[in-house]
Structures are given as structure tokens and as C-alpha cells.
Enzyme design. Structure first.
Site, PDB file in Angstrom:
ATOM      1  N   GLU A  95     -30.482 -19.049  14.756  1.00 30.61           N
ATOM      2  CA  GLU A  95     -31.047 -20.209  14.061  1.00 30.61           C
ATOM      3  C   GLU A  95     -29.967 -21.014  13.358  1.00 30.61           C
ATOM      4  O   GLU A  95     -28.981 -20.470  12.854  1.00 30.61           O
ATOM      5  CB  GLU A  95     -32.062 -19.756  13.008  1.00 30.61           C
ATOM      6  CG  GLU A  95     -33.304 -19.135  13.566  1.00 30.61           C
ATOM      7  CD  GLU A  95     -34.229 -18.638  12.474  1.00 30.61           C
ATOM      8  OE1 GLU A  95     -35.244 -18.019  12.812  1.00 30.61           O
ATOM      9  OE2 GLU A  95     -33.929 -18.863  11.272  1.00 30.61           O
ATOM     10  N   CYS A 108     -26.593 -25.143   7.889  1.00 34.39           N
ATOM     11  CA  CYS A 108     -26.477 -23.715   7.613  1.00 34.39           C
ATOM     12  C   CYS A 108     -26.464 -23.003   8.958  1.00 34.39           C
ATOM     13  O   CYS A 108     -27.437 -23.088   9.716  1.00 34.39           O
ATOM     14  CB  CYS A 108     -27.652 -23.253   6.761  1.00 34.39           C
ATOM     15  SG  CYS A 108     -27.639 -21.488   6.389  1.00 34.39           S
ATOM     16  N   CYS A 115     -28.529  -8.811  12.282  1.00 34.42           N
ATOM     17  CA  CYS A 115     -27.703  -8.392  11.149  1.00 34.42           C
ATOM     18  C   CYS A 115     -27.922  -6.906  10.922  1.00 34.42           C
ATOM     19  O   CYS A 115     -29.028  -6.394  11.128  1.00 34.42           O
ATOM     20  CB  CYS A 115     -28.103  -9.181   9.894  1.00 34.42           C
ATOM     21  SG  CYS A 115     -27.108  -8.809   8.426  1.00 34.42           S
ATOM     22  N   CYS A 119     -30.936  -5.742   4.324  1.00 33.76           N
ATOM     23  CA  CYS A 119     -31.602  -6.206   3.102  1.00 33.76           C
ATOM     24  C   CYS A 119     -33.107  -6.273   3.374  1.00 33.76           C
ATOM     25  O   CYS A 119     -33.544  -6.948   4.306  1.00 33.76           O
ATOM     26  CB  CYS A 119     -31.071  -7.562   2.684  1.00 33.76           C
ATOM     27  SG  CYS A 119     -29.294  -7.559   2.337  1.00 33.76           S
ATOM     28  N   CYS A 122     -35.255  -9.598   3.868  1.00 36.47           N
ATOM     29  CA  CYS A 122     -34.680 -10.631   4.727  1.00 36.47           C
ATOM     30  C   CYS A 122     -35.098 -10.431   6.171  1.00 36.47           C
ATOM     31  O   CYS A 122     -34.952  -9.339   6.731  1.00 36.47           O
ATOM     32  CB  CYS A 122     -33.153 -10.607   4.609  1.00 36.47           C
ATOM     33  SG  CYS A 122     -32.324 -11.834   5.631  1.00 36.47           S
ATOM     34  N   GLY A 162     -27.065 -13.155   9.849  1.00 32.97           N
ATOM     35  CA  GLY A 162     -25.838 -12.372   9.937  1.00 32.97           C
ATOM     36  C   GLY A 162     -25.032 -12.365   8.655  1.00 32.97           C
ATOM     37  O   GLY A 162     -25.242 -13.171   7.753  1.00 32.97           O
ATOM     38  N   GLU A 163     -24.114 -11.443   8.573  1.00 33.89           N
ATOM     39  CA  GLU A 163     -23.176 -11.304   7.458  1.00 33.89           C
ATOM     40  C   GLU A 163     -21.811 -11.791   7.927  1.00 33.89           C
ATOM     41  O   GLU A 163     -21.155 -11.151   8.753  1.00 33.89           O
ATOM     42  CB  GLU A 163     -23.111  -9.841   7.012  1.00 33.89           C
ATOM     43  CG  GLU A 163     -21.933  -9.468   6.132  1.00 33.89           C
ATOM     44  CD  GLU A 163     -21.793 -10.327   4.884  1.00 33.89           C
ATOM     45  OE1 GLU A 163     -20.706 -10.908   4.692  1.00 33.89           O
ATOM     46  OE2 GLU A 163     -22.766 -10.405   4.102  1.00 33.89           O
ATOM     47  N   SER A 194     -21.244 -17.282   2.534  1.00 26.92           N
ATOM     48  CA  SER A 194     -22.111 -16.437   1.723  1.00 26.92           C
ATOM     49  C   SER A 194     -22.060 -15.001   2.232  1.00 26.92           C
ATOM     50  O   SER A 194     -22.210 -14.752   3.422  1.00 26.92           O
ATOM     51  CB  SER A 194     -23.554 -16.951   1.782  1.00 26.92           C
ATOM     52  OG  SER A 194     -24.417 -16.097   1.065  1.00 26.92           O
ATOM     53  N   SER A 217     -24.513 -12.982  -2.588  1.00 25.55           N
ATOM     54  CA  SER A 217     -25.931 -12.646  -2.744  1.00 25.55           C
ATOM     55  C   SER A 217     -26.056 -11.500  -3.737  1.00 25.55           C
ATOM     56  O   SER A 217     -25.676 -10.375  -3.436  1.00 25.55           O
ATOM     57  CB  SER A 217     -26.519 -12.252  -1.387  1.00 25.55           C
ATOM     58  OG  SER A 217     -26.507 -13.349  -0.501  1.00 25.55           O
ATOM     59  N   LEU A 218     -26.603 -11.807  -4.905  1.00 19.27           N
ATOM     60  CA  LEU A 218     -26.693 -10.806  -5.970  1.00 19.27           C
ATOM     61  C   LEU A 218     -28.101 -10.203  -6.017  1.00 19.27           C
ATOM     62  O   LEU A 218     -28.287  -9.008  -5.815  1.00 19.27           O
ATOM     63  CB  LEU A 218     -26.342 -11.457  -7.301  1.00 19.27           C
ATOM     64  CG  LEU A 218     -25.721 -10.577  -8.369  1.00 19.27           C
ATOM     65  CD1 LEU A 218     -24.477  -9.889  -7.865  1.00 19.27           C
ATOM     66  CD2 LEU A 218     -25.412 -11.405  -9.610  1.00 19.27           C
ATOM     67  N   HIS A 219     -29.094 -11.025  -6.339  1.00 17.23           N
ATOM     68  CA  HIS A 219     -30.522 -10.706  -6.223  1.00 17.23           C
ATOM     69  C   HIS A 219     -31.025  -9.621  -7.162  1.00 17.23           C
ATOM     70  O   HIS A 219     -32.209  -9.263  -7.102  1.00 17.23           O
ATOM     71  CB  HIS A 219     -30.887 -10.338  -4.780  1.00 17.23           C
ATOM     72  CG  HIS A 219     -30.475 -11.361  -3.763  1.00 17.23           C
ATOM     73  ND1 HIS A 219     -30.601 -12.718  -3.981  1.00 17.23           N
ATOM     74  CD2 HIS A 219     -29.935 -11.226  -2.532  1.00 17.23           C
ATOM     75  CE1 HIS A 219     -30.155 -13.375  -2.918  1.00 17.23           C
ATOM     76  NE2 HIS A 219     -29.730 -12.500  -2.041  1.00 17.23           N
ATOM     77  N   ASN A 293     -38.580 -17.893   0.140  1.00 17.08           N
ATOM     78  CA  ASN A 293     -39.526 -18.125   1.228  1.00 17.08           C
ATOM     79  C   ASN A 293     -39.843 -16.760   1.830  1.00 17.08           C
ATOM     80  O   ASN A 293     -38.989 -16.138   2.442  1.00 17.08           O
ATOM     81  CB  ASN A 293     -38.905 -19.015   2.320  1.00 17.08           C
ATOM     82  CG  ASN A 293     -38.947 -20.478   1.948  1.00 17.08           C
ATOM     83  OD1 ASN A 293     -39.686 -20.889   1.049  1.00 17.08           O
ATOM     84  ND2 ASN A 293     -38.151 -21.276   2.621  1.00 17.08           N
ATOM     85  N   CYS A 347     -34.077 -17.627   6.458  1.00 21.78           N
ATOM     86  CA  CYS A 347     -33.281 -17.128   7.573  1.00 21.78           C
ATOM     87  C   CYS A 347     -34.040 -16.119   8.426  1.00 21.78           C
ATOM     88  O   CYS A 347     -34.587 -15.146   7.916  1.00 21.78           O
ATOM     89  CB  CYS A 347     -32.008 -16.466   7.040  1.00 21.78           C
ATOM     90  SG  CYS A 347     -30.927 -17.591   6.169  1.00 21.78           S
TER      91      CYS A 347
END
Length: 359
Positions: A95, A108, A115, A119, A122, A162-163, A194, A217-219, A293, A347
């Protein structure tokens, strides 16, 4: 064994020069070709009219420019966000999201097909990692999204599926190729990478791509909560991650951004805002609060209390309250404007649905 032609977007400028010389062409043809590919975003060799027909015929036999093809497109009702589903030659879906702002356009892009970071909130990694994307495929994400959106971008964000730091070498090649002054000549300061927090990759990024912006990405405001939603947190603690971010800042003088997806009832309370403020208040940083989202079938609660509870993003009031608490502790924060919620712009959602249809 038969070898397949290499995609032209896989070459650096120097490699393209060598490739053309091997075809019996003058080195200056590489400058012309690179300008067409990156500067103008043209993938059809027949449109490159300042390149002789004989040269184009050689290229048609020896190389390709079709590593990705559009598979689907969704556009938000306000016209500000477009999500493009692209298909690789070997059948994987990825995407790309094109976002229009008043002062600039941003894209983006994805760096992997799937991935493996796991997470739990995600959709990107719901079916695991299929493979890394190549530098050329990432370049084509930008080129094709501009063509489909009929607009040029000023900023690139590596925050899709992906990372990026799990595919560091190809990501580095993409950035070097796309910012080469023979082609697009985009400033590296217009690129943001990111990461979920791969510490050695952050150090390498600081050393080798110092002008690229870093988003982390902390979250969660503590290790215990973060480990429940992000497996990477079991490898590197928040203390280790923040130390790496500080080293990055000291080496680059680029202010980092901390991404914080607000999940209702999980990480959005006033107490958690205060805890996050305590963690970050001595740092030169920006917190980007993201009303999540949600993706159907995914839960942010892992195996802990609340497992199986439907995932919901925190509302606007909760997001603003969270921001105000951070601000009161001198931690600058913004609430990301919700883009593309009506088209599932988080994502991996469109890709996940398409893969389920195929299966």
C-alpha cells in the site's frame, strides 16, 4: 539458467552509467535516463524522446520498469487522501497513501510486503512478513502514486507497511537514489523514517543518513504496557530506545518525533499522559498523537486484561486532553488530523482485505 532483466529503478546513477556503457552507449545517456526516471517520473521508454530509438530498443531488451502495477485505488470523500494498492511482479500486495495538504503533498510508502514486528494493533503484519521490498520498488511507489494522484510530492514518509530498519540496506539505496541530484534531487530533510524501535538501526541511520528525519513508534509510557502491544519492546527497553534516540539527536541535530497511537481505555488516560510527559519532558522532541484507525479483527490488548475487546481509537476530546497534559509539562504535542478514515487508510487494511479475497 535464464536471467531476468533488471528493473532500471534498481540502479544507482553510477550503476546505470556502467550498465549503459556495457550496452555500448555513451555515459551521458545515464544522465538523460535518470532525469526521465526520477526527475520526471516517466517509466515508458517510448516517451523519452531525447534518447535515440536505437538506445531505447536496447533498453527494452535488457531492462524493465514495471516492478509494480496498480491494483486498486480508494479516495477519501474530502479528496485529501488516496490509498493505492500496488501489486509486485511476484504477486504480493503493498500500500501507498498519498496525502494532500494546503502547503505540500506527502506520500507514505511501504518498505516490506508484510511485517514481522508483530505489533498487535497493526494490520500491516497480520499475515507476517512475505519479503523485503527493493529500492526500485520503493521508488516506483512514489512515482506511481504521483501519477495516479496527478500531483507531485514534497515529502516522503517511510511509515507504511513494514519496518524500514528491518530492510535497512534497500531503504538506504532508495533514499540515496531518490535524492541523487541527477534525478529527483529531493532533499533528505524532506524524508521521514518511522521505526518501531530497532536500536542498532537508529544508530546506523544517524551515522549514514544524518539528514533524514526520525520518527519512533512509542505508543505506551512504560515498558510493561509497551511489551503487551509491541514485541520489539521485549528486545530493547524504553531506556535503551530513548538513549538511541538521544544519540541520534546529538549526531544529527534533527528533532525526533514520537508517534503515539491513542487506543481507548488502554493508553489514553490522563495518568498515562502525565507518565509520558515525565518520560519525555527533558528532551527536544515532538509527540504526534494519533487517534487510531482501527482494523477489524485486531486487538491492542494482547493476552492481558481485556484480551479480545474490540479496538477503538480515542475520541477527539480524549486526544486534546492528552495533548494539553503533555503541554502543561512542557512536552510539545500535536494531534494528527484524521486522514482517510472512510477508506481504511491505516496501514495494511486494504492489503489485508485483498489477501483474504485471494485466499
Amino acid at each position: 539458467m535464464k536471467t531476468h532483466p533488471k528493473d532500471l529503478f534498481e540502479y544507482s546513477f553510477m550503476e546505470l552509467t556502467e550498465f549503459l556503457e556495457a550496452l555500448g552507449e555513451k555515459p551521458f545517456r545515464a544522465k538523460q535516463l535518470y532525469a526521465w526516471l526520477y526527475g520526471k517520473g516517466v517509466t515508458d521508454l517510448s516517451e523519452m524522446m531525447d534518447i535515440p530509438a536505437g538506445t531505447r530498443e536496447k533498453l527494452l531488451r535488457a531492462a524493465r520498469t514495471d516492478a509494480l502495477a496498480p491494483a486498486d485505488a480508494l479516495r477519501s470523500e474530502d479528496g485529501g487522501t488516496s490509498k493505492f494498492l500496488l501489486k509486485t511482479r511476484d504477486g504480493h500486495f503493498i500500500e501507498t497513501v498519498f496525502m494532500k495538504y494546503k502547503s505540500r503533498n506527502s506520500v507514505c510508502i511501504s518498505t516490506q510486503a508484510g511485517c514481522r514486528m508483530g505489533c498487535v494493533f497493526c494490520a500491516s503484519g497480520a499475515s507476517g512478513l512475505r519479503r523485503n521490498l527493493t529500492a526500485g520498488e520503493m521508488a516506483l511507489e512514489v512515482i506511481l502514486s504521483e501519477r495516479l494522484a496527478q500531483a507531485r510530492v514534497k515529502n516522503i514518509v517511510l511509515m507504511g507497511i513494514g519496518e524500514p530498519l528491518d530492510n535497512y540496506n534497500e531503504v538506504k539505496r532508495f533514499i540515496e537514489n531518490f535524492t541523487d541530484d541527477h534525478g529527483r534531487d529531493l532533499s533528505r530533510r524532506a524524508i521521514t523514517l518511522s521505526t518501531c524501535g530497532i536500536v542498532p538501526g537508529i544508530d546506523r541511520l544517524a551515522a549514514e543518513l544524518s539528514q533524514v528525519n526520525l520518527a519512533v513508534s512509542l505508543h505506551a509510557p512504560n515498558d510493561a504496557l509497551r511489551e503487551r502491544i509491541m514485541p520489539v519492546a521485549r528486545r530493547w527497553t524504553l531506556a535503551e530506545l530513548l538513549a538511541a534516540v538521544e544519540r541520534h539527536y546529538e549526531a544529527t541535530h534533527r528533532r525526533p518525533t514520537f508517534e503515539y497511537a491513542l487506543i481507548e481505555g488502554f493508553n489514553d488516560s490522563p495518568a498515562q499522559a502525565a507518565e509520558l510527559a515525565k518520560l519525555l519532558r527533558a528532551r527536544n522532541c515532538l509527540v504526534n498523537l494519533i487517534p487510531l484507525n482501527g482494523a477489524e479483527g485486531l486487538s491492542p490488548y494482547g493476552a492481558g486484561a481485556g484480551a479480545g475487546k474490540p479496538m477503538r481509537g480515542a475520541g477527539e476530546d480524549a486526544a486534546q486532553r492528552f495533548r494539553e497534559i503533555l503541554g502543561a509539562h512542557h512536552v510539545p504535542a500535536t494531534v494528527r488530523r484524521s486522514l482517510g478514515a472512510d477508506i481504511g487508510a491505516a496501514c495494511g487494511q486494504l492489503r489485508l482485505r485483498r489477501e483474504e479475497e485471494v485466499l
